[in-house]
Design a protein around this motif. Sequence first.
Motif, PDB file in Angstrom:
ATOM      1  N   HIS A 106       0.871  -1.212   0.037  1.00 49.34           N
ATOM      2  CA  HIS A 106       0.081   0.132  -0.063  1.00 49.34           C
ATOM      3  C   HIS A 106       0.769   1.285  -0.058  1.00 49.34           C
ATOM      4  CE1 HIS A 106      -3.663  -2.304   0.726  1.00 49.34           C
ATOM      5  NE2 HIS A 106      -2.903  -3.118   1.845  1.00 49.34           N
ATOM      6  N   LYS A 115      -9.385   4.011  -0.312  1.00 57.12           N
ATOM      7  CA  LYS A 115      -8.972   3.141  -1.244  1.00 57.12           C
ATOM      8  C   LYS A 115      -9.960   2.123  -1.595  1.00 57.12           C
ATOM      9  CE  LYS A 115      -5.011   0.248  -2.786  1.00 57.12           C
ATOM     10  NZ  LYS A 115      -3.836  -0.228  -2.245  1.00 57.12           N
ATOM     11  N   GLU A 153       0.056   4.049   0.247  1.00 59.98           N
ATOM     12  CA  GLU A 153      -0.848   4.928   1.423  1.00 59.98           C
ATOM     13  C   GLU A 153      -0.082   4.785   2.750  1.00 59.98           C
ATOM     14  OE1 GLU A 153      -3.823   3.766  -1.431  1.00 59.98           O
ATOM     15  OE2 GLU A 153      -2.492   2.754  -0.022  1.00 59.98           O
ATOM     16  N   MET A 183      -6.158   4.414   3.406  1.00 62.94           N
ATOM     17  CA  MET A 183      -6.687   3.061   3.165  1.00 62.94           C
ATOM     18  C   MET A 183      -8.158   2.951   3.065  1.00 62.94           C
ATOM     19  SD  MET A 183      -3.946   1.135   3.340  1.00 62.94           S
ATOM     20  CE  MET A 183      -4.534  -0.404   3.984  1.00 62.94           C
TER      21      MET A 183
END
Length: 119
Positions: free
Chosen positions: A14, A95, A16, A92
Motif C-alpha cells: 500500500h 481506497k 498509502e 486506506m
Amino acid sequence: MPPGRPRKHDRERHAELQELVCWFERHAEFSNPRSLLSASARRGFPLPKNGVYEFFRRERLLDWQTTALMADALGQEAGAVQELWQRAKQSMRTKQPPWQAGAASWDDLPMPEGGCGNC
C-alpha cells in the motif's frame, strides 16, 4: 533467492503507508523492523512480530494502539505519529472498494414473477 521461508502469496503493498513507515524508519536505529522489535522488548512492550514486519513491508496498517506502542518503543511521543497514522488510515479507507450497489429501497426491487401478487 531471499533468505527464509518462501512466502505463500504476495500481498498488495500500500503506497498509502509510505509516509508513516518512513517516519518509523527514520527513528529506528537501523531502519529495520528487528531494531524496533528489540527496542520494544527492552521496554517491555509486546508487539506482534508478524504485524510489524507486514507494516514495514507496507502490506498492513496496524491499529492505533500498536502504532503508539511502536512510537513509545523508539522513545518518541505517540502524538508525533498520530496525524500520520490518521492520514494513512483515511487514505486506506477511501481506497477500499465501496459496498456493492444494492437496492436503496423496496421500490428499487423488481416485482416477483408468478402468482405472488399479494404476498
